[in-house]
Structures are given as C-alpha cells and as structure tokens.
Design a protein around this motif. Structure first.
Motif, PDB file in Angstrom:
ATOM      1  N   LYS A 115     -16.800  12.425  37.979  1.00  0.00           N
ATOM      2  CA  LYS A 115     -17.513  12.642  36.721  1.00  0.00           C
ATOM      3  C   LYS A 115     -18.309  13.917  36.903  1.00  0.00           C
ATOM      4  CE  LYS A 115     -17.933   7.775  35.511  1.00  0.00           C
ATOM      5  NZ  LYS A 115     -18.849   6.636  35.281  1.00  0.00           N
ATOM      6  N   LYS A 118     -20.948  17.752  31.303  1.00  0.00           N
ATOM      7  CA  LYS A 118     -20.094  18.498  30.376  1.00  0.00           C
ATOM      8  C   LYS A 118     -20.311  20.009  30.427  1.00  0.00           C
ATOM      9  CE  LYS A 118     -19.193  14.834  27.109  1.00  0.00           C
ATOM     10  NZ  LYS A 118     -19.328  14.344  25.746  1.00  0.00           N
ATOM     11  N   THR A 123     -16.429  22.257  35.851  1.00  0.00           N
ATOM     12  CA  THR A 123     -15.381  21.668  35.017  1.00  0.00           C
ATOM     13  C   THR A 123     -14.173  22.601  34.946  1.00  0.00           C
ATOM     14  OG1 THR A 123     -17.052  20.509  33.731  1.00  0.00           O
ATOM     15  CG2 THR A 123     -14.886  20.689  32.734  1.00  0.00           C
ATOM     16  N   ARG A 127     -10.313  21.742  36.175  1.00  0.00           N
ATOM     17  CA  ARG A 127      -9.138  21.892  35.296  1.00  0.00           C
ATOM     18  C   ARG A 127      -8.091  22.810  35.937  1.00  0.00           C
ATOM     19  NH1 ARG A 127     -12.741  20.392  31.377  1.00  0.00           N
ATOM     20  NH2 ARG A 127     -11.959  19.413  29.519  1.00  0.00           N
ATOM     21  N   ARG A 132      -7.388  16.258  35.025  1.00  0.00           N
ATOM     22  CA  ARG A 132      -7.317  16.081  33.572  1.00  0.00           C
ATOM     23  C   ARG A 132      -8.436  15.155  33.137  1.00  0.00           C
ATOM     24  NH1 ARG A 132      -5.156  11.132  33.007  1.00  0.00           N
ATOM     25  NH2 ARG A 132      -3.819  10.365  34.666  1.00  0.00           N
ATOM     26  N   GLN A 133      -8.878  15.371  31.916  1.00  0.00           N
ATOM     27  CA  GLN A 133      -9.930  14.530  31.357  1.00  0.00           C
ATOM     28  C   GLN A 133      -9.354  13.165  31.014  1.00  0.00           C
ATOM     29  OE1 GLN A 133     -12.361  16.293  28.301  1.00  0.00           O
ATOM     30  NE2 GLN A 133     -13.052  14.300  27.554  1.00  0.00           N
ATOM     31  N   GLU A 136     -15.088  10.216  28.631  1.00  0.00           N
ATOM     32  CA  GLU A 136     -16.352  10.936  28.530  1.00  0.00           C
ATOM     33  C   GLU A 136     -17.427  10.008  27.985  1.00  0.00           C
ATOM     34  OE1 GLU A 136     -16.314  14.175  25.739  1.00  0.00           O
ATOM     35  OE2 GLU A 136     -15.258  13.013  24.244  1.00  0.00           O
ATOM     36  N   ASP A 137     -18.665  10.408  28.178  1.00  0.00           N
ATOM     37  CA  ASP A 137     -19.790   9.773  27.505  1.00  0.00           C
ATOM     38  C   ASP A 137     -20.674  10.908  26.999  1.00  0.00           C
ATOM     39  OD1 ASP A 137     -21.420  10.598  29.677  1.00  0.00           O
ATOM     40  OD2 ASP A 137     -21.363   8.635  30.624  1.00  0.00           O
ATOM     41  N   THR A 141     -18.085  14.235  31.593  1.00  0.00           N
ATOM     42  CA  THR A 141     -16.637  14.227  31.428  1.00  0.00           C
ATOM     43  C   THR A 141     -16.064  13.524  32.649  1.00  0.00           C
ATOM     44  OG1 THR A 141     -16.652  16.318  30.221  1.00  0.00           O
ATOM     45  CG2 THR A 141     -14.572  15.684  31.241  1.00  0.00           C
ATOM     46  N   TRP A 142     -15.172  12.573  32.425  1.00  0.00           N
ATOM     47  CA  TRP A 142     -14.513  11.850  33.508  1.00  0.00           C
ATOM     48  C   TRP A 142     -13.166  12.511  33.742  1.00  0.00           C
ATOM     49  CZ3 TRP A 142     -15.160   6.593  30.594  1.00  0.00           C
ATOM     50  CH2 TRP A 142     -16.518   6.340  30.398  1.00  0.00           C
ATOM     51  N   MET A 143     -12.865  12.823  34.989  1.00  0.00           N
ATOM     52  CA  MET A 143     -11.635  13.546  35.307  1.00  0.00           C
ATOM     53  C   MET A 143     -10.896  12.865  36.448  1.00  0.00           C
ATOM     54  SD  MET A 143     -13.009  17.472  34.945  1.00  0.00           S
ATOM     55  CE  MET A 143     -11.469  18.147  34.294  1.00  0.00           C
TER      56      MET A 143
END
Length: 150
Positions: A115, A118, A123, A127, A132-133, A136-137, A141-143
């Motif tokens: 995590k 954002k 991030t 990527r 990959r995402q 999210e909250d 961003t959860w990846m």
C-alpha cells in the motif's frame, strides 16, 4: 547479502536498528500523515518490528535506508522501503525492489503486495516495475506484482 551494485547491500536488521528505522520512517512519512490527518504512533511501529523481516540498505558501509516486509500465506507484503533523502533518485529504490522480487521468486511466492500513499512519487516507480492497482481507500493505493517463477 550482496546486490548487483558492488556499493549496495541488504543486511539483516537487528533490534539495535529499530531506532534508525523508526526515525527514518517518521521523517519520510510526516507529510503524508499530515495531509491525510493521520497521527504517527511510534509505539505501533515498534510493536510491528519483531514480526517483520527487516533489512538495512547499506551503501559503502553507511546505512541509507531499510526494507521491511511480512510473509503472508503465498505472498510477501511490503511494509516499508525507506531511504535517506540524500540517496533518493539514484536508483536505490529500484534496486531494492528488484532484490525483493528476486527474493519472492527464490522463496516461491506468487506475488508482492503493498500500500502506498496516493501522492507518493514511489507510485510511479511501482507502476514502472509492473505493479498494478488492485484497490484503494481515501489515502492509499493498493498494488500487487505477480511474481513469475524462476
């Protein structure tokens, strides 16, 4: 453990390294905590230290960061990659992430999860490395990266 860059290595962290890791995390994360109205809790960080697998990132004998993760059922959960500001932008973060990917492969895990705040520039690195995402909250961003077997 040696890396491909002769000057960089990951060394298992010990209880004596906790203060360094805690303070580096506090300094690096304070702007994100402020932005999202979160309160830094050093005692929570300390409580998690014994259950994490942690490594110091060293360059030329100097501690310049740390890596911390937990081992879950079939994946590694990245908890922290923290670097001293003066060493960012030199490819150290990418080197650490490549090392973590190889570690996951060597141990037979199917993925790495994390995590990230954002607005954290990391991030973009994640990527670029193929994460990959997956959720999210409000703040995070959860990846996930699927790890290909060796």
């Amino acid at each position: 453990m040696k890396g491909t860059d002769k000057a960089l290595c990951l060394c298992p962290a010990t209880a004596e390294d906790l203060a360094f890791a805690r303070e580096l995390t506090r300094v690096n994360m304070r702007c994100y905590y402020t932005r999202y109205g979160l309160i830094w809790q050093p005692e929570a960080f300390d409580a998690q230290w014994p259950v994490r697998e942690s490594y110091l990132v060293r360059k030329g004998g100097l501690s310049i960061g740390f890596l911390g993760f937990t081992v879950e059922q079939n994946y590694l959960y990245l908890r922290d990659v923290q670097l001293v500001e003066a060493y960012r932008g030199e490819g150290v973060g990418g080197w650490v992430m490549a090392y973590l990917s190889q570690m996951a492969r060597d141990r037979g895990y199917s993925s790495i999860r994390l995590k990230v705040f954002k607005n954290n520039p990391a991030t973009g690195l994640y990527r670029k490395l193929g994460y990959r995402q997956v959720g999210e909250d409000a703040a995070l961003t959860w990846m996930e990266l699927t790890v290909q077997p060796s």
